[in-house]
Design a protein around this motif. Structure first.
Motif, PDB file in Angstrom:
ATOM      1  N   VAL A 105     -69.879 -67.755 -86.211  1.00  0.00           N
ATOM      2  CA  VAL A 105     -68.317 -67.052 -86.147  1.00  0.00           C
ATOM      3  C   VAL A 105     -68.986 -65.502 -86.040  1.00  0.00           C
ATOM      4  CG1 VAL A 105     -66.191 -66.694 -86.889  1.00  0.00           C
ATOM      5  CG2 VAL A 105     -67.142 -68.871 -87.189  1.00  0.00           C
ATOM      6  N   ASN A 106     -68.588 -64.635 -84.970  1.00  0.00           N
ATOM      7  CA  ASN A 106     -69.163 -63.511 -85.083  1.00  0.00           C
ATOM      8  C   ASN A 106     -68.360 -62.594 -85.882  1.00  0.00           C
ATOM      9  OD1 ASN A 106     -66.808 -62.283 -83.635  1.00  0.00           O
ATOM     10  ND2 ASN A 106     -68.070 -62.915 -81.694  1.00  0.00           N
ATOM     11  N   LYS A 107     -69.134 -61.685 -86.326  1.00  0.00           N
ATOM     12  CA  LYS A 107     -68.363 -60.583 -87.342  1.00  0.00           C
ATOM     13  C   LYS A 107     -67.169 -59.940 -87.174  1.00  0.00           C
ATOM     14  CE  LYS A 107     -71.679 -59.304 -90.604  1.00  0.00           C
ATOM     15  NZ  LYS A 107     -73.236 -59.422 -90.126  1.00  0.00           N
ATOM     16  N   ARG A 108     -67.011 -59.899 -85.882  1.00  0.00           N
ATOM     17  CA  ARG A 108     -65.622 -59.083 -85.385  1.00  0.00           C
ATOM     18  C   ARG A 108     -64.389 -60.040 -85.378  1.00  0.00           C
ATOM     19  NH1 ARG A 108     -65.923 -57.566 -79.594  1.00  0.00           N
ATOM     20  NH2 ARG A 108     -63.784 -58.639 -79.731  1.00  0.00           N
ATOM     21  N   THR A 109     -64.712 -61.340 -84.847  1.00  0.00           N
ATOM     22  CA  THR A 109     -63.604 -62.313 -85.215  1.00  0.00           C
ATOM     23  C   THR A 109     -63.424 -62.469 -86.483  1.00  0.00           C
ATOM     24  OG1 THR A 109     -65.129 -63.486 -83.515  1.00  0.00           O
ATOM     25  CG2 THR A 109     -62.853 -64.617 -84.185  1.00  0.00           C
ATOM     26  N   MET A 110     -64.318 -62.763 -87.618  1.00  0.00           N
ATOM     27  CA  MET A 110     -63.998 -62.857 -89.095  1.00  0.00           C
ATOM     28  C   MET A 110     -63.194 -61.517 -89.451  1.00  0.00           C
ATOM     29  SD  MET A 110     -64.666 -65.313 -90.657  1.00  0.00           S
ATOM     30  CE  MET A 110     -63.477 -65.142 -91.783  1.00  0.00           C
ATOM     31  N   HIS A 111     -63.491 -60.394 -89.293  1.00  0.00           N
ATOM     32  CA  HIS A 111     -62.883 -59.291 -89.519  1.00  0.00           C
ATOM     33  C   HIS A 111     -61.521 -59.317 -89.104  1.00  0.00           C
ATOM     34  CE1 HIS A 111     -62.728 -55.078 -90.933  1.00  0.00           C
ATOM     35  NE2 HIS A 111     -61.924 -54.861 -89.807  1.00  0.00           N
ATOM     36  N   LYS A 112     -61.189 -59.780 -87.837  1.00  0.00           N
ATOM     37  CA  LYS A 112     -59.953 -59.827 -87.337  1.00  0.00           C
ATOM     38  C   LYS A 112     -59.138 -60.988 -88.316  1.00  0.00           C
ATOM     39  CE  LYS A 112     -58.409 -62.050 -83.678  1.00  0.00           C
ATOM     40  NZ  LYS A 112     -58.708 -62.648 -82.267  1.00  0.00           N
ATOM     41  N   TYR A 113     -59.688 -61.874 -88.531  1.00  0.00           N
ATOM     42  CA  TYR A 113     -58.999 -62.874 -89.426  1.00  0.00           C
ATOM     43  C   TYR A 113     -58.802 -62.413 -90.722  1.00  0.00           C
ATOM     44  CZ  TYR A 113     -60.277 -66.514 -86.168  1.00  0.00           C
ATOM     45  OH  TYR A 113     -60.576 -67.411 -84.782  1.00  0.00           O
ATOM     46  N   GLU A 114     -59.620 -61.645 -91.317  1.00  0.00           N
ATOM     47  CA  GLU A 114     -59.385 -61.046 -92.368  1.00  0.00           C
ATOM     48  C   GLU A 114     -58.138 -60.262 -92.695  1.00  0.00           C
ATOM     49  OE1 GLU A 114     -62.992 -59.400 -94.039  1.00  0.00           O
ATOM     50  OE2 GLU A 114     -64.169 -61.354 -94.249  1.00  0.00           O
ATOM     51  N   GLN A 115     -58.315 -59.380 -91.563  1.00  0.00           N
ATOM     52  CA  GLN A 115     -57.079 -58.396 -91.459  1.00  0.00           C
ATOM     53  C   GLN A 115     -55.862 -59.067 -91.239  1.00  0.00           C
ATOM     54  OE1 GLN A 115     -57.272 -55.058 -91.994  1.00  0.00           O
ATOM     55  NE2 GLN A 115     -59.420 -55.442 -92.481  1.00  0.00           N
ATOM     56  N   GLU A 116     -55.929 -60.060 -90.589  1.00  0.00           N
ATOM     57  CA  GLU A 116     -54.489 -60.734 -90.110  1.00  0.00           C
ATOM     58  C   GLU A 116     -54.198 -61.565 -91.360  1.00  0.00           C
ATOM     59  OE1 GLU A 116     -54.887 -62.887 -86.523  1.00  0.00           O
ATOM     60  OE2 GLU A 116     -55.218 -61.127 -85.266  1.00  0.00           O
ATOM     61  N   SER A 117     -54.992 -62.229 -91.867  1.00  0.00           N
ATOM     62  CA  SER A 117     -54.633 -63.174 -93.172  1.00  0.00           C
ATOM     63  C   SER A 117     -53.988 -62.501 -94.303  1.00  0.00           C
ATOM     64  CB  SER A 117     -55.750 -64.143 -93.516  1.00  0.00           C
ATOM     65  OG  SER A 117     -56.804 -63.278 -93.827  1.00  0.00           O
ATOM     66  N   LYS A 118     -54.620 -60.942 -94.244  1.00  0.00           N
ATOM     67  CA  LYS A 118     -54.252 -59.950 -95.245  1.00  0.00           C
ATOM     68  C   LYS A 118     -52.636 -59.425 -95.058  1.00  0.00           C
ATOM     69  CE  LYS A 118     -57.895 -57.787 -97.070  1.00  0.00           C
ATOM     70  NZ  LYS A 118     -58.659 -56.876 -96.928  1.00  0.00           N
ATOM     71  N   LYS A 119     -52.581 -59.563 -93.668  1.00  0.00           N
ATOM     72  CA  LYS A 119     -50.993 -59.025 -93.438  1.00  0.00           C
ATOM     73  C   LYS A 119     -49.930 -60.060 -93.579  1.00  0.00           C
ATOM     74  CE  LYS A 119     -51.981 -56.262 -89.676  1.00  0.00           C
ATOM     75  NZ  LYS A 119     -51.936 -56.352 -87.977  1.00  0.00           N
ATOM     76  N   ALA A 120     -50.742 -61.338 -93.297  1.00  0.00           N
ATOM     77  CA  ALA A 120     -49.710 -62.470 -93.642  1.00  0.00           C
ATOM     78  C   ALA A 120     -49.823 -63.010 -95.037  1.00  0.00           C
ATOM     79  CB  ALA A 120     -50.179 -63.795 -92.758  1.00  0.00           C
ATOM     80  N   GLY A 121     -50.262 -62.074 -95.786  1.00  0.00           N
ATOM     81  CA  GLY A 121     -50.227 -62.315 -97.294  1.00  0.00           C
ATOM     82  C   GLY A 121     -50.942 -63.543 -97.920  1.00  0.00           C
ATOM     83  N   LYS A 122     -51.945 -64.020 -97.149  1.00  0.00           N
ATOM     84  CA  LYS A 122     -52.888 -64.916 -97.610  1.00  0.00           C
ATOM     85  C   LYS A 122     -54.129 -64.890 -97.221  1.00  0.00           C
ATOM     86  CE  LYS A 122     -49.714 -68.376 -95.556  1.00  0.00           C
ATOM     87  NZ  LYS A 122     -48.815 -68.296 -94.728  1.00  0.00           N
ATOM     88  N   SER A 155     -56.726 -65.250 -98.989  1.00  0.00           N
ATOM     89  CA  SER A 155     -57.882 -66.309 -99.326  1.00  0.00           C
ATOM     90  C   SER A 155     -58.063 -67.095 -98.124  1.00  0.00           C
ATOM     91  CB  SER A 155     -57.458 -66.785-100.681  1.00  0.00           C
ATOM     92  OG  SER A 155     -56.143 -67.403-100.404  1.00  0.00           O
ATOM     93  N   PHE A 156     -57.127 -67.181 -97.047  1.00  0.00           N
ATOM     94  CA  PHE A 156     -57.262 -68.336 -95.964  1.00  0.00           C
ATOM     95  C   PHE A 156     -58.120 -68.002 -94.912  1.00  0.00           C
ATOM     96  CE2 PHE A 156     -53.550 -69.759 -98.439  1.00  0.00           C
ATOM     97  CZ  PHE A 156     -53.627 -71.241 -98.360  1.00  0.00           C
ATOM     98  N   GLU A 166     -48.908 -72.887 -86.342  1.00  0.00           N
ATOM     99  CA  GLU A 166     -48.405 -73.562 -87.389  1.00  0.00           C
ATOM    100  C   GLU A 166     -49.154 -73.954 -88.479  1.00  0.00           C
ATOM    101  OE1 GLU A 166     -45.513 -74.265 -86.890  1.00  0.00           O
ATOM    102  OE2 GLU A 166     -44.924 -75.564 -88.251  1.00  0.00           O
ATOM    103  N   GLU A 167     -50.592 -73.995 -88.360  1.00  0.00           N
ATOM    104  CA  GLU A 167     -51.593 -74.308 -89.403  1.00  0.00           C
ATOM    105  C   GLU A 167     -51.868 -72.985 -90.154  1.00  0.00           C
ATOM    106  OE1 GLU A 167     -54.450 -78.038 -87.947  1.00  0.00           O
ATOM    107  OE2 GLU A 167     -54.684 -76.122 -87.336  1.00  0.00           O
ATOM    108  N   ARG A 168     -52.033 -72.031 -89.305  1.00  0.00           N
ATOM    109  CA  ARG A 168     -51.928 -70.688 -90.192  1.00  0.00           C
ATOM    110  C   ARG A 168     -50.895 -70.190 -90.920  1.00  0.00           C
ATOM    111  NH1 ARG A 168     -55.777 -67.320 -85.694  1.00  0.00           N
ATOM    112  NH2 ARG A 168     -57.529 -68.601 -85.729  1.00  0.00           N
ATOM    113  N   ASP A 169     -49.836 -70.465 -90.434  1.00  0.00           N
ATOM    114  CA  ASP A 169     -48.600 -70.041 -91.268  1.00  0.00           C
ATOM    115  C   ASP A 169     -48.600 -70.589 -92.512  1.00  0.00           C
ATOM    116  OD1 ASP A 169     -47.845 -68.362 -89.065  1.00  0.00           O
ATOM    117  OD2 ASP A 169     -46.075 -69.574 -88.117  1.00  0.00           O
ATOM    118  N   ARG A 170     -48.635 -71.918 -92.302  1.00  0.00           N
ATOM    119  CA  ARG A 170     -48.305 -72.988 -93.602  1.00  0.00           C
ATOM    120  C   ARG A 170     -49.794 -72.860 -94.465  1.00  0.00           C
ATOM    121  NH1 ARG A 170     -43.597 -75.454 -92.670  1.00  0.00           N
ATOM    122  NH2 ARG A 170     -43.006 -75.391 -90.641  1.00  0.00           N
TER     123      ARG A 170
END
Lengths: 413, 625
Positions: free
Chosen positions: B204-221, B223-224, B235-239
């Motif tokens: 998984v490249n760094k950029r994608t990972m960074h994106k996930y980190e940002q987005e999951s932080k925004k969603a309040g999760k 750690s996911f 659906e999987e990400r929301d829940r």
């Protein structure tokens, strides 16, 4: 069903006049009829007339005929009952002994005469005429890619539609196909609900479903039935499909301005089930939230009774019997507490076999036992049918005799 | 020893009955199969016939023995037996493998006498049997192949036939392929663990990972974030719950791993089964934190159910990742405690102690995943391998490449271009582009236009590969998940009724006839009913304890007849170990595991096949694996 007239002699011969009012009454009638009975009802007959000049013309005449019943056909999808037999009362159109098939109609009375009215049929009439036992429940049992739209009436479980859509799996880097297919699936289920469940009496919506990929029965000739209004719609699924679907449904309802759904929003109820297959309906009807709301539907009662039987089989195998020979033996020992018996057995055309079942029921009742006659159209009844059609929970344990077992199982085959 | 008891208690009549059937089908083949011997003149064909008949008689005598051995290796029995017993048996069987040399001789005789092309995939017994002789030693296989003229296809195509074993070894720089499923209780951290592993491996490249980190932080999760690598639907990400098997690949030093991330939630066990059915090895993830391990392990938790499921589906090697160890400060006692509890259970479930490995990890902080941890608390007491090393150390299983082609469809979708794609794992045999395959149950043939493995186009693929095939010549509507693609010449049978041996798990209600169940077979999930309870068997010896029982209760071993609503394509367990297994579920819990012993009333007449050869080679594979 309305009971108009009942005239039964001391020797249990006699006749009964009834008016079927709902589709479900056809099912009851189907269970009342037996080969050899005579049925009198209004029907349409094609009559050939020959004029004095010799030209032949045919016309359709409505007439009342009395038949000696030979075959009985019930179409559970359309809830129609066809009875074929020979004419036993000659009139101007139909000769004595001529064959005719009566298709029983709603709201037209018919008279049924039997040589013997036994306790089981009489109970059935009583049950059919009981106005309290009416609560139609619609259920959508679904899982990803599969939905069964089912209508549960007191005596029947009818599969109204089955929606099956292949949903591609999520794949690395691309979920669009999965999401699109899911959307298509929900759309199909929604249309199914609108098409097959009536929320108020006179509502008919015509939608043609066009699917490029989904496998939906696009039967354009939909038969609209006068089912009583649906009281409640259960949406059941494992996981989150149900919640996803409900939110989709009302989002779409708002978007399409579908008043019918929005007005009936309170009728929808979300329940858990372990799969989207039809037999999961059993779990749905057992759900405490559902039973609380539906108070006492017959279907739920049956599920409960069968479950009790299985529990007993687990805890005290000697107090749970199944198979006719076994249960009969238990009944002779006055041991039967609750008898579970499928109504399919009473439709048996062989009179001797049938009376054997009736005797069993009467015996159990006489000895203070409970008899539960399962409708073979319900999911639980279907399961009981597979289990030889008769089962009993006993008051006290009776040891298993293995040689009797052999012949009972050969019976079941 | 229980083996002797077993041989004595074995029902020979059944075997002889079977033999009759096999005998017939062999004869049929000689008469009607036109293409196999089409290039030989009739005299030569007759010559072959006599030879092979001799061989067949030999085998008939041997049959019960080999069959019994196969049945002793049945996992249902194996579970209740000490594994050590099996090992000497294996050795003995290989030594006393007289009939294998027999098959070898016949084949070479044929080659010398006749210049006819040897058919490698055709349904002739010498061919299917011959490869079994190759398997014990790789060198002999090579010799033989160089000696024999390059075999061509019986259909008369000019395309060269592959030497599949050798090609398979050459491929991917000699790295064997391994299918790995990750299982465990919901929220044990399966997706996060694997997501992090993939990230550390650079998949998984760094950029994608960074994106996930940002987005999951925004969603309040926050750690996911790592779980998002594998949980891709909205659906999987929301829940924050995996719902369907996530699939990807990575490479270790010596292997290419197809990773399947199974959902842990109770409701998604059907999805988990489809994943686990395709796996060779498994990683069981358990949550080490206080209370969480217990919640997953006690009744109602998925740790047990998953463990039993993968074992019943044929997984023998297991790595247990004791996850979230950082939350308990890498305490050794906690680790030991979990290991002892799990070890006891896994042994009961049928895993060998030597095939289960425990690794303390932390998915979120990434400790002990790809490199050995440097955390002082851990290194103080743990010196074993990290997770990646352990995965690398798994033994790749024997693949049945010599058997006729079988692929279980796990996904159907439209792709750009003509036709559509199906994905699934090749369970047996191999496939080349341009091959015609038969899909069962719809019983339709189609042509394979393209083969993709891990997003790379290939010319061929063999057993064990998780491929997607682009096929043409068939309507997409006819193909459902759960269909089986097979060799048109040796088709799989589709049926609605079959007989099976089942092992009941811990069930609440007893099973009677007429019991509705959900049949999970490979990727199929189909409603079914138990039509007949044939007999109750003794757990280890297989003797019939009671015929026509009234009901079956927990822990029993029984023979039953199962009826499905729609036809399902099945193989017998003795023919295809991988394809003969199934699971039964009822109201959200797994009630039994089983193996198919007899197919009844097949809806499509089976093609004339060489059962002998298949049985013969399967007996060998049973031992080899």
């Amino acid at each position: 069903m309305k009971l108009v007239h009942k005239d039964i002699e001391k020797d249990n011969a006699g006749q009964v006049t009834l008016i079927p009012e709902e589709a479900e009454d056809m099912w009851h009638t189907y269970n009342l009829l037996q080969v050899g009975d005579s049925l009198r009802a209004s029907t349409i007959r094609k009559v050939q007339t020959e004029s004095s000049t010799g030209s032949v013309g045919s016309s359709r005449v409505r007439t009342t005929l009395t038949l000696c019943v030979e075959t009985i056909d019930f179409d559970s999808q359309a809830c129609q009952l066809r009875v074929k037999g020979t004419n036993i009362q000659e009139n101007q159109y139909v000769k004595m002994g001529a064959y005719h098939t009566i298709e029983l109609e709603l709201n037209r009375k018919f008279t049924l005469a039997k040589k013997v009215w036994d306790s089981v049929v009489l109970d059935r009439i009583e049950q059919a005429c009981d106005p309290a036992q009416k609560a139609d429940v619609a259920a959508v049992v679904m899982q990803e890619g599969l939905a069964n739209l089912v209508l549960v009436t007191p005596a029947m479980t009818l599969l109204r539609a089955k929606v099956e859509v292949t949903i591609p799996r999520k794949r690395k880097g691309s979920c669009t196909q999965h999401d699109k297919a899911l959307e298509r699936f929900y759309e199909a289920v929604m249309q199914g609900i609108l098409r097959h469940f009536s929320f108020d009496g006179n509502f008919v919506l015509k939608i043609q479903i066009r699917m490029d990929n989904g496998q939906i029965n696009t039967d354009i000739f939909v038969v609209f039935l006068c089912f009583s209004v649906v009281k409640c719609i259960l949406v059941a699924s494992p996981g989150f499909v149900k919640d996803q679907f409900i939110s989709y449904l009302f989002k779409e309802a708002v978007r399409q301005d579908c008043k019918i759904l929005l007005e009936n929003r309170s009728k929808f109820m979300v329940v858990h089930s372990s799969s989207g297959h039809k037999y999961s309906l059993k779990e749905v009807l057992c759900d405490p939230a559902v039973t609380a709301r539906l108070s006492d539907t017959k279907a739920a009662g049956e599920v409960k009774a069968l479950e009790d039987f299985y529990k007993m089989l687990q805890q005290e195998p000697d107090r749970a019997f199944y198979g006719l020979a076994h249960v009969e033996r238990a009944s002779e020992a006055l041991a039967v507490d609750i008898l579970l018996i499928s109504d399919k057995l009473f439709r048996h055309q062989d009179i001797a076999t049938r009376s054997r079942y009736v005797r069993l029921v009467d015996n159990v009742k006489e000895n203070g036992g409970n008899v539960r006659i399962f409708s073979s159209l319900h999911v639980s009844g279907d399961q009981l049918n597979q289990l030889s059609g008769v089962a009993a929970i006993l008051r006290f344990p009776i040891a298993d005799v293995s040689e009797a077992e052999e012949d009972s199982s050969s019976d079941e085959d | 020893m229980s083996r002797h008891r077993n041989v004595r208690g074995y029902n020979y009549d059944e075997d002889f009955e079977d033999d009759d059937m096999y005998g017939q089908s062999v004869e049929d083949d000689y008469c009607i199969s036109p293409f196999i011997y089409s290039r030989q003149d009739s005299r030569q064909a007759r010559h072959v016939e006599t030879l092979e008949e001799a061989e067949y008689e030999e085998e008939e005598e041997e049959m019960p023995t080999s069959d019994t051995v196969a049945s002793t290796l049945d996992p249902l029995q194996q579970e209740s037996r000490v594994e050590a017993e099996v090992v000497p048996k294996v050795a003995r069987m290989t030594v006393s493998g007289k009939k294998q040399t027999m098959g070898f001789d016949v084949r070479s005789a044929e080659e010398n006498g006749i210049v006819a092309p040897s058919v490698r995939r055709g349904p002739s017994p010498d061919v299917t049997a011959a490869p079994t002789t190759e398997t014990p030693s790789k060198s002999s296989a090579v010799n033989e192949d160089s000696a024999a003229p390059t075999p061509t296809r019986p259909t008369g195509k000019s395309k060269q036939q592959l030497n599949i074993r050798a090609e398979l070894e050459k491929r991917q720089g000699g790295k064997p392929l391994l299918n790995l499923v990750v299982i465990g209780h919901v929220d044990a951290g399966k997706s996060t663990l694997m997501g992090h592993l993939l990230y550390l491996l650079g998949n998984v490249n760094k950029r994608t990972m960074h994106k996930y980190e940002q987005e999951s932080k925004k969603a309040g999760k926050a750690s996911f974030a790592y779980a998002w690598v594998l949980d891709e639907t909205g659906e999987e990400r929301d829940r924050g719950v995996t719902m369907d098997v996530g699939m990807t690949k990575f490479e270790t030093d010596s292997k290419v791993i197809t990773l399947m991330d199974a959902p842990g939630h109770k409701d998604f066990i059907p999805n988990m089964i489809t994943g686990a059915a395709q796996a060779d090895v498994a990683v069981l993830v358990v949550d080490a934190s206080r209370g969480e391990f217990e919640a997953g392990f006690e009744a109602g938790g998925q740790t047990r159910e998953h463990g039993l499921l993968v074992r019943s589906l044929g997984v023998t090697q297991l790595a247990v990742a004791v996850n979230k160890m950082d939350q308990v400060n890498w305490q050794q006692e906690r680790f030991r405690d979990i290991v002892s509890k799990l070890g006891h259970f896994l042994k009961q479930a049928g895993f060998k102690d030597s095939d289960v490995f425990y690794i303390p990890t932390s998915g979120l902080s990434g400790e002990n995943l790809t490199t050995r941890s440097k955390v002082a608390d851990l290194t103080a007491w743990y010196t074993g391998p990290c997770l990646l090393e352990q995965i690398d150390a798994f033994k790749p299983p024997q693949r049945s490449v010599e058997k006729p082609f079988r692929l279980c469809v796990s996904d159907v979708f439209k792709d750009q271009g003509s036709g559509f794609c199906v994905t699934g794992k090749i369970e047996a045999g191999f496939i080349q582009t341009g091959d015609k395959v038969l899909a069962m149950p719809p019983n339709e043939t189609c042509t394979v236009k393209g083969i993709t493995l891990h997003d790379e186009a290939l010319d061929w693929a063999a057993a064990g590969d998780h491929v997607s095939l682009t096929v043409t010549g068939m309507d997409i509507i006819k193909i459902n998940v759960g269909c089986i693609f097979c060799d048109p010449k040796e088709a799989i049978r589709a049926c609605t009724r079959f007989r099976a041996r089942i092992l009941l798990f811990n069930i609440e209600v007893p099973i009677t006839q007429g019991f509705p169940v959900l049949l999970h077979y490979q990727t199929v999930s189909e409603p079914a009913t138990i039509r007949k309870l044939v007999s109750v068997l003794h757990k280890s010896s297989g003797e019939v304890l009671k015929k026509k029982p009234k009901c079956l209760s927990k822990g029993q071993n029984a023979v039953v007849e199962i009826q499905t609503q729609r036809p399902v394509a099945l193989e017998l367990y003795k023919d295809y170990k991988e394809l003969g297994r199934f699971m039964l579920r009822y109201v959200g819990s797994t009630i039994a595991a089983g193996v198919v012993t007899e197919v009844k009333g097949s809806t499509y007449p089976p093609f004339p096949t060489k059962h002998i050869a298949i049985l013969y080679s399967s007996a060998f594979f049973d031992i080899a694996s």
